[in-house]
Design a protein around this motif. Structure first.
Motif, mmCIF file in Angstrom:
data_model
loop_
_atom_site.group_PDB
_atom_site.id
_atom_site.type_symbol
_atom_site.label_atom_id
_atom_site.label_comp_id
_atom_site.label_asym_id
_atom_site.label_seq_id
_atom_site.Cartn_x
_atom_site.Cartn_y
_atom_site.Cartn_z
ATOM 1 N N PHE A 66 0.828 -1.219 -0.413
ATOM 2 C CA PHE A 66 0.172 0.301 0.130
ATOM 3 C C PHE A 66 1.061 1.293 -0.226
ATOM 4 C CE2 PHE A 66 -2.456 -3.323 1.972
ATOM 5 C CZ PHE A 66 -3.849 -3.507 1.607
ATOM 6 N N LYS A 67 0.990 2.307 -0.771
ATOM 7 C CA LYS A 67 2.073 3.308 -1.404
ATOM 8 C C LYS A 67 1.920 4.291 -0.474
ATOM 9 C CE LYS A 67 2.820 3.708 -6.086
ATOM 10 N NZ LYS A 67 2.936 3.732 -7.232
ATOM 11 N N GLU A 68 0.129 4.489 -0.215
ATOM 12 C CA GLU A 68 -0.002 5.747 1.107
ATOM 13 C C GLU A 68 0.456 5.127 1.649
ATOM 14 O OE1 GLU A 68 -3.300 8.887 0.405
ATOM 15 O OE2 GLU A 68 -4.266 7.420 0.848
ATOM 16 N N GLU A 69 0.103 4.394 2.158
ATOM 17 C CA GLU A 69 0.064 4.328 3.668
ATOM 18 C C GLU A 69 1.698 3.813 3.940
ATOM 19 O OE1 GLU A 69 -1.167 0.822 7.199
ATOM 20 O OE2 GLU A 69 -2.627 1.177 5.409
ATOM 21 N N GLY A 70 2.709 3.205 3.242
ATOM 22 C CA GLY A 70 3.823 2.954 3.346
ATOM 23 C C GLY A 70 3.575 1.195 3.570
ATOM 24 N N VAL A 71 3.395 0.418 3.284
ATOM 25 C CA VAL A 71 3.355 -0.689 4.493
ATOM 26 C C VAL A 71 3.124 -2.115 3.181
ATOM 27 C CG1 VAL A 71 2.155 -2.150 5.411
ATOM 28 C CG2 VAL A 71 2.035 -0.073 6.373
ATOM 29 N N LEU A 72 4.222 -3.019 3.465
ATOM 30 C CA LEU A 72 3.892 -4.333 2.815
ATOM 31 C C LEU A 72 3.943 -5.478 3.300
ATOM 32 C CD1 LEU A 72 6.800 -5.452 0.575
ATOM 33 C CD2 LEU A 72 6.321 -7.071 1.919
ATOM 34 N N GLU A 73 2.645 -6.313 3.503
ATOM 35 C CA GLU A 73 2.341 -6.829 4.070
ATOM 36 C C GLU A 73 2.766 -8.421 3.327
ATOM 37 O OE1 GLU A 73 -1.786 -5.185 5.652
ATOM 38 O OE2 GLU A 73 -1.973 -6.176 4.617
ATOM 39 N N VAL A 74 3.110 -9.299 4.770
ATOM 40 C CA VAL A 74 3.182 -10.806 3.668
ATOM 41 C C VAL A 74 2.484 -11.142 4.449
ATOM 42 C CG1 VAL A 74 4.768 -12.906 4.114
ATOM 43 C CG2 VAL A 74 5.502 -10.317 4.119
ATOM 44 N N TRP A 75 1.213 -12.230 3.446
ATOM 45 C CA TRP A 75 -0.145 -13.250 3.846
ATOM 46 C C TRP A 75 0.357 -14.471 3.652
ATOM 47 C CZ3 TRP A 75 -5.162 -11.260 5.482
ATOM 48 C CH2 TRP A 75 -5.037 -9.580 5.362
ATOM 49 N N LYS A 76 0.214 -15.572 4.589
ATOM 50 C CA LYS A 76 0.234 -17.303 4.757
ATOM 51 C C LYS A 76 -0.430 -18.151 4.530
ATOM 52 C CE LYS A 76 4.634 -19.819 6.257
ATOM 53 N NZ LYS A 76 5.364 -19.458 4.260
ATOM 54 N N GLN A 77 -0.515 -18.807 4.064
ATOM 55 C CA GLN A 77 -2.166 -19.980 4.102
ATOM 56 C C GLN A 77 -2.076 -20.744 5.408
ATOM 57 O OE1 GLN A 77 -1.695 -23.543 1.218
ATOM 58 N NE2 GLN A 77 -3.612 -22.388 0.703
ATOM 59 N N LYS A 78 -3.229 -20.963 6.102
ATOM 60 C CA LYS A 78 -3.583 -21.084 6.792
ATOM 61 C C LYS A 78 -3.992 -23.146 6.465
ATOM 62 C CE LYS A 78 -5.293 -19.062 10.077
ATOM 63 N NZ LYS A 78 -6.762 -18.164 10.977
ATOM 64 N N GLY A 79 -3.910 -23.786 7.694
ATOM 65 C CA GLY A 79 -4.140 -25.374 7.368
ATOM 66 C C GLY A 79 -5.828 -25.490 6.721
ATOM 67 N N ASN A 80 -6.668 -24.403 7.154
ATOM 68 C CA ASN A 80 -7.862 -24.179 5.982
ATOM 69 C C ASN A 80 -7.740 -23.677 5.170
ATOM 70 O OD1 ASN A 80 -7.638 -21.706 7.073
ATOM 71 N ND2 ASN A 80 -9.317 -21.397 8.091
ATOM 72 N N GLY A 81 -6.626 -23.367 4.217
ATOM 73 C CA GLY A 81 -6.426 -22.488 2.979
ATOM 74 C C GLY A 81 -6.740 -21.768 2.721
ATOM 75 N N ARG A 82 -7.359 -21.141 3.750
ATOM 76 C CA ARG A 82 -7.009 -19.402 3.810
ATOM 77 C C ARG A 82 -6.112 -18.822 4.529
ATOM 78 N NH1 ARG A 82 -12.752 -17.708 3.756
ATOM 79 N NH2 ARG A 82 -12.411 -15.421 5.313
ATOM 80 N N PHE A 83 -6.052 -17.646 4.011
ATOM 81 C CA PHE A 83 -4.742 -16.524 4.408
ATOM 82 C C PHE A 83 -4.356 -15.859 5.838
ATOM 83 C CE2 PHE A 83 -3.535 -18.591 0.303
ATOM 84 C CZ PHE A 83 -2.625 -18.274 0.345
ATOM 85 N N ASP A 84 -3.769 -15.521 5.928
ATOM 86 C CA ASP A 84 -3.844 -14.434 7.540
ATOM 87 C C ASP A 84 -2.860 -13.890 7.146
ATOM 88 O OD1 ASP A 84 -4.552 -13.156 9.400
ATOM 89 O OD2 ASP A 84 -4.633 -15.326 11.267
ATOM 90 N N ILE A 85 -2.890 -12.753 8.077
ATOM 91 C CA ILE A 85 -1.663 -11.552 7.251
ATOM 92 C C ILE A 85 -0.152 -12.525 8.588
ATOM 93 C CG2 ILE A 85 -2.261 -10.370 9.388
ATOM 94 C CD1 ILE A 85 -1.062 -8.140 7.600
ATOM 95 N N ILE A 86 0.988 -12.547 8.238
ATOM 96 C CA ILE A 86 2.271 -13.294 9.238
ATOM 97 C C ILE A 86 2.840 -12.178 9.711
ATOM 98 C CG2 ILE A 86 3.029 -14.194 7.600
ATOM 99 C CD1 ILE A 86 2.605 -15.236 10.847
ATOM 100 N N ALA A 87 3.289 -10.414 9.055
ATOM 101 C CA ALA A 87 3.824 -10.019 9.360
ATOM 102 C C ALA A 87 3.552 -8.874 8.189
ATOM 103 C CB ALA A 87 5.131 -10.317 8.423
ATOM 104 N N SER A 88 4.259 -7.472 8.809
ATOM 105 C CA SER A 88 3.671 -6.138 8.128
ATOM 106 C C SER A 88 5.020 -5.493 8.390
ATOM 107 C CB SER A 88 2.660 -5.378 8.860
ATOM 108 O OG SER A 88 2.267 -4.196 8.388
ATOM 109 N N TYR A 89 5.027 -4.491 6.958
ATOM 110 C CA TYR A 89 6.694 -3.913 7.319
ATOM 111 C C TYR A 89 6.591 -2.904 6.898
ATOM 112 C CZ TYR A 89 9.067 -8.647 7.019
ATOM 113 O OH TYR A 89 9.006 -10.147 7.743
ATOM 114 N N GLU A 90 6.819 -1.179 7.123
ATOM 115 C CA GLU A 90 6.853 0.002 6.819
ATOM 116 C C GLU A 90 7.933 -0.104 5.661
ATOM 117 O OE1 GLU A 90 8.063 4.187 8.411
ATOM 118 O OE2 GLU A 90 8.103 2.148 10.096
ATOM 119 N N ILE A 91 7.672 0.738 4.900
ATOM 120 C CA ILE A 91 8.501 0.330 3.385
ATOM 121 C C ILE A 91 9.287 1.944 3.308
ATOM 122 C CG2 ILE A 91 8.168 1.280 1.470
ATOM 123 C CD1 ILE A 91 5.641 0.107 0.659
#
Length: 415
Positions: A59-84
């Motif tokens: 997200f440019k305006e917010e200046g954030v890079l998020e990493v999402w990862k798959q869970k056991g049920n197949g859906r994704f959840d955020i695991i890490a967020s970094y300030e660009i």
């Protein structure tokens, strides 16, 4: 601080500044460096495997890079967020080589795009221009997510951050993920943000990107992204098996799965209502701001007009500024205060014009006519009657001096 103490202080300061770099220097193999234990434990707590698939959102305006990862049920959840650390350009897509603009869109990252020998510590190429960008003749090369915290069209992270980001991608590829998607967006596609940027030249482009964003918000699964008819399309299932999506060709017959289509229809209805409400809110705020600016400009114009009039009066007075009335009262001369400067009080206190010479009266007229009244600015002033001094003396109150022979204004100012 003495020179000796200063010399002892400098190494401590440098140690604080280089602490992170020292930690990275201890990494013997940055390409295979394992993710920190805290992240591994967090993944286990969220039912994630270290090698499960990933997705990234920027997200440019917010200046954030998020990493999402798959869970056991197949859906994704955020695991890490970094300030660009840095990104260059402004909100909106990249158009041509050298415009120093960070790209926006949906990009596939394959193992071949990972660069373990990057001049910017570690990096991966975003794959710009993709088929959508090429369909519009957009150019550019070497658009990356990398370390070193410097950017000329890239999304730049610190070395410590990119070490982790690279590790997430490396482990996902080891787990069998063929590619992961990076959603590079101007901002979170909320009704409020879209309403705030509704006048942008890129608004229609962002509306198109929003469909993929919305699908992910609903399903928490990365959307299937294709390009046809020079448009991004999301989660389209072709009616004909193995039908191809070509960027410059018409889209093949396809549709969104029924469950997703139903959920998205309800989501869109609610979103559009919130968007309309946000537009009304921002329009009201803009109207109030415009009204406030107009009122401010009008007040400034009135002040300028009054100042011009004041300067004109000063010029007409020979450059002399009229003394303030209150200062004249303070000086103990109230009559001068009342008559100072132009105004109705000064007009009242101004000397009455000299009466014209009256024609010669007869002796009888002199005996019967009253003596002309004396005035102060047109106000009759009682005068002592020389013909009846005894009556004046009797009128005086006991214990008070006779003031009948004093001018009216002196009696007034004393009382």
């Amino acid at each position: 601080m003495t020179p000796k103490r200063m010399l002892r202080f400098v190494p401590i300061l440098l140690l604080g500044l280089t602490g992170c770099q020292d930690a990275l220097d201890s990494v013997s193999n940055k390409v295979e460096h394992p993710l920190p234990a805290k992240l591994v434990n967090k993944m286990k707590a969220q039912d994630m495997s270290t090698r499960s698939p990933i997705m990234m959102r920027i997200f440019k305006e917010e200046g954030v890079l998020e990493v999402w990862k798959q869970k056991g049920n197949g859906r994704f959840d955020i695991i890490a967020s970094y300030e660009i650390c840095k990104w260059s350009g402004k909100l909106g897509p990249k158009f041509k080589e050298g415009d120093r603009q960070a790209p926006e869109g949906y990009y596939r990252i394959y193992p071949a795009q990972m660069n373990p020998n990057s001049s910017y510590y570690l990096s991966f190429n975003m794959g710009y221009p993709n088929s959508y960008d090429r369909s519009y003749g957009r150019t550019g090369s070497n658009l990356m997510v990398h370390g070193a915290c410097s950017s000329a069209g890239c999304y730049s992270m610190t070395d410590e951050q990119v070490l982790e980001i690279y590790g997430f991608a490396r482990d996902a590829f080891k787990g069998g993920q063929k590619y992961f998607i990076v959603e590079a967006l101007p901002f979170r596609m909320t009704p409020e943000n879209m309403a705030r940027h509704r006048d942008s030249e890129h608004f229609e482009f962002w509306k198109m990107l929003k469909t993929g964003y919305d699908h992910f918000e609903l399903t928490k699964r990365p959307p299937s992204v294709e390009v046809c008819d020079r448009q991004y399309v999301f989660n389209q299932v072709p009616e004909v098996e193995n039908a191809a999506f070509m960027a410059n060709a018409s889209c093949p017959p396809a549709s969104v799965p029924t469950t997703l289509a139903t959920a998205y229809s309800a989501y869109e209805k609610s979103w559009n209502q919130a968007f309309a409400k946000a537009v009304t809110k921002f329009d009201g705020e803009e109207a109030r701001q415009i009204a406030a600016e107009e009122a401010k400009a009008e007040a400034e114009a009135r002040r300028a007009e009054r100042e011009a009039e004041r300067q004109s009066r000063i010029a007409a007075n020979g450059g002399q500024t009229p003394a303030p009335v209150l200062s004249l009262f303070a000086s103990g001369n109230p009559l001068k205060a009342l008559t100072a400067g132009p105004g109705p009080v000064a007009a009242l206190a101004a000397p009455a014009p000299a009466p014209e010479a009256a024609p010669q009266s007869t002796a009888a007229q002199v005996e019967t006519e009253a003596e002309p009244e004396q005035t102060l600015g047109g106000i009759p002033v009682p005068q002592p009657n020389p013909a009846a001094p005894a009556e004046v003396a009797e009128a005086a109150k006991p214990g008070q001096p006779d003031q009948s022979d004093k001018p009216f204004w002196k009696i007034w100012s004393k009382n």
